[in-house]
Design a protein around this motif. Sequence first.
Motif, PDB file in Angstrom:
ATOM      1  N   GLN A  83       0.810  -1.215   0.000  1.00 44.04           N
ATOM      2  CA  GLN A  83       0.000   0.000   0.000  1.00 44.04           C
ATOM      3  C   GLN A  83       0.848   1.272   0.000  1.00 44.04           C
ATOM      4  OE1 GLN A  83      -3.228   0.096   2.807  1.00 44.04           O
ATOM      5  NE2 GLN A  83      -4.022  -1.894   2.172  1.00 44.04           N
ATOM      6  N   ILE A  84       2.156   1.116   0.139  1.00 42.13           N
ATOM      7  CA  ILE A  84       3.028   2.291   0.037  1.00 42.13           C
ATOM      8  C   ILE A  84       3.066   2.821  -1.387  1.00 42.13           C
ATOM      9  CG2 ILE A  84       4.520   1.634   1.963  1.00 42.13           C
ATOM     10  CD1 ILE A  84       6.554   0.662  -0.095  1.00 42.13           C
ATOM     11  N   TYR A  85       2.705   1.976  -2.376  1.00 45.00           N
ATOM     12  CA  TYR A  85       2.874   2.352  -3.777  1.00 45.00           C
ATOM     13  C   TYR A  85       1.646   3.036  -4.361  1.00 45.00           C
ATOM     14  CZ  TYR A  85       7.056  -0.560  -3.691  1.00 45.00           C
ATOM     15  OH  TYR A  85       8.274  -1.092  -3.387  1.00 45.00           O
ATOM     16  N   LYS A  86       1.899   4.136  -5.059  1.00 46.19           N
ATOM     17  CA  LYS A  86       0.840   4.848  -5.773  1.00 46.19           C
ATOM     18  C   LYS A  86       0.395   4.009  -6.971  1.00 46.19           C
ATOM     19  CE  LYS A  86       2.831   9.322  -4.486  1.00 46.19           C
ATOM     20  NZ  LYS A  86       3.513  10.540  -4.958  1.00 46.19           N
ATOM     21  N   ASP A 102       0.534   5.389  -0.113  1.00 42.73           N
ATOM     22  CA  ASP A 102       0.703   6.227  -1.315  1.00 42.73           C
ATOM     23  C   ASP A 102       1.913   7.149  -1.222  1.00 42.73           C
ATOM     24  OD1 ASP A 102      -1.241   5.374  -3.041  1.00 42.73           O
ATOM     25  OD2 ASP A 102      -2.717   6.883  -2.506  1.00 42.73           O
ATOM     26  N   ILE A 103       3.058   6.610  -0.848  1.00 42.07           N
ATOM     27  CA  ILE A 103       4.223   7.485  -0.667  1.00 42.07           C
ATOM     28  C   ILE A 103       5.310   7.266  -1.713  1.00 42.07           C
ATOM     29  CG2 ILE A 103       3.870   7.801   1.816  1.00 42.07           C
ATOM     30  CD1 ILE A 103       6.013   5.699   2.328  1.00 42.07           C
ATOM     31  N   LEU A 104       5.205   6.179  -2.516  1.00 42.97           N
ATOM     32  CA  LEU A 104       6.255   5.870  -3.484  1.00 42.97           C
ATOM     33  C   LEU A 104       5.673   5.497  -4.842  1.00 42.97           C
ATOM     34  CD1 LEU A 104       8.651   3.565  -1.396  1.00 42.97           C
ATOM     35  CD2 LEU A 104       8.957   6.001  -1.871  1.00 42.97           C
ATOM     36  N   GLN A 105       6.464   5.701  -5.891  1.00 44.47           N
ATOM     37  CA  GLN A 105       6.127   5.181  -7.211  1.00 44.47           C
ATOM     38  C   GLN A 105       6.465   3.692  -7.244  1.00 44.47           C
ATOM     39  OE1 GLN A 105       4.479   6.871  -9.428  1.00 44.47           O
ATOM     40  NE2 GLN A 105       4.626   8.841  -8.359  1.00 44.47           N
ATOM     41  N   PRO A 106       5.810   2.911  -8.133  1.00 47.25           N
ATOM     42  CA  PRO A 106       6.014   1.455  -8.123  1.00 47.25           C
ATOM     43  C   PRO A 106       7.433   0.994  -8.428  1.00 47.25           C
ATOM     44  CG  PRO A 106       3.976   2.004  -9.267  1.00 47.25           C
ATOM     45  CD  PRO A 106       4.693   3.295  -9.033  1.00 47.25           C
ATOM     46  N   ASP A 107       8.292   1.876  -8.965  1.00 44.66           N
ATOM     47  CA  ASP A 107       9.661   1.459  -9.265  1.00 44.66           C
ATOM     48  C   ASP A 107      10.658   1.879  -8.189  1.00 44.66           C
ATOM     49  OD1 ASP A 107       9.468   4.154  -9.770  1.00 44.66           O
ATOM     50  OD2 ASP A 107      10.541   4.104 -11.683  1.00 44.66           O
ATOM     51  N   GLU A 108      10.166   2.460  -7.092  1.00 47.09           N
ATOM     52  CA  GLU A 108      11.074   2.906  -6.033  1.00 47.09           C
ATOM     53  C   GLU A 108      11.267   1.800  -5.004  1.00 47.09           C
ATOM     54  OE1 GLU A 108      10.846   7.284  -4.893  1.00 47.09           O
ATOM     55  OE2 GLU A 108       8.816   6.948  -5.628  1.00 47.09           O
ATOM     56  N   PRO A 109      12.516   1.547  -4.608  1.00 45.82           N
ATOM     57  CA  PRO A 109      12.779   0.476  -3.635  1.00 45.82           C
ATOM     58  C   PRO A 109      12.357   0.882  -2.230  1.00 45.82           C
ATOM     59  CG  PRO A 109      14.817   1.619  -4.186  1.00 45.82           C
ATOM     60  CD  PRO A 109      13.754   2.194  -5.076  1.00 45.82           C
ATOM     61  N   PHE A 110      11.952  -0.101  -1.452  1.00 38.16           N
ATOM     62  CA  PHE A 110      11.564   0.143  -0.065  1.00 38.16           C
ATOM     63  C   PHE A 110      11.766  -1.161   0.697  1.00 38.16           C
ATOM     64  CE2 PHE A 110       8.585   0.835   3.486  1.00 38.16           C
ATOM     65  CZ  PHE A 110       8.919   2.130   3.846  1.00 38.16           C
ATOM     66  N   SER A 111      12.559  -1.118   1.750  1.00 37.20           N
ATOM     67  CA  SER A 111      12.918  -2.327   2.492  1.00 37.20           C
ATOM     68  C   SER A 111      12.348  -2.294   3.898  1.00 37.20           C
ATOM     69  CB  SER A 111      14.443  -2.455   2.572  1.00 37.20           C
ATOM     70  OG  SER A 111      14.970  -1.432   3.416  1.00 37.20           O
TER      71      SER A 111
END
Length: 232
Positions: free
Chosen positions: A9-12, A35-44
């Motif tokens: 759910q972080i991805y727009k 909704d804080i990141l684009q789908p190609d941005e990494p998040f760990s």
Amino acid sequence: EIISADSMQIYKGLDVGTAKVTPEETRGIPHHGVDILQPDEPFSVADFTALAGALEHEISGRGHLPILVGGTGLYVQSFLYGVRFAAEKTPDGLREQLAAELTQKGPEAMYAAVDPEAAAAIHPNNHVRVLRALEHYRATGKKLSEQKADSLPPEKPYRSLILGLDFPERAQLYRRIDLRVDQMMEQGLLKEVEALKAMGYDRSYVSMQGLGYKELLSYLDGECTLDDAVSQ
């Protein structure tokens, strides 16, 4: 105030398939981490614990109660137990390379031989966690199970009350899941995945390995029928 602990759910743009909370459903209660990141941005998970820690401090400082909600157990557990993450630089392109290997070879073949202990705790269908574990191993040379054992502080940093939902009637639970999938399709999940694919997002991105997204991408790539994808 709500801190979302859902890794998708972080991805727009990933709304229907993640059952993302709608503005109406929030009822005016602040929801953080959505909704804080684009789908190609990494998040760990390390990014999440840092974000959630800052949010907890900020929310508590306002005299409000932070409520951690959501589906990624690794995020919740790592935050509540205070897992410390070493600085880790992932080589460029490694995540995409591993995702391609995962599609070709399958998760069991790739991961069980590397770290049997961690593999036993991760369902092979959970591609996001399998990828993360493999990425950690390739980047650091250390198994994820070893890293977890070395990173726990002597005391938990938070005093927490954990509330979980129990659903003893499994047959009814499966019926509810089937109904939920049908609802998501009616709400436009296929159009959502088509739009993401048109923007260039394929299964090499972690965001597209989420449940519902990778199956419908298989259909759109001509690898299975729509009925098969929905069933999966």
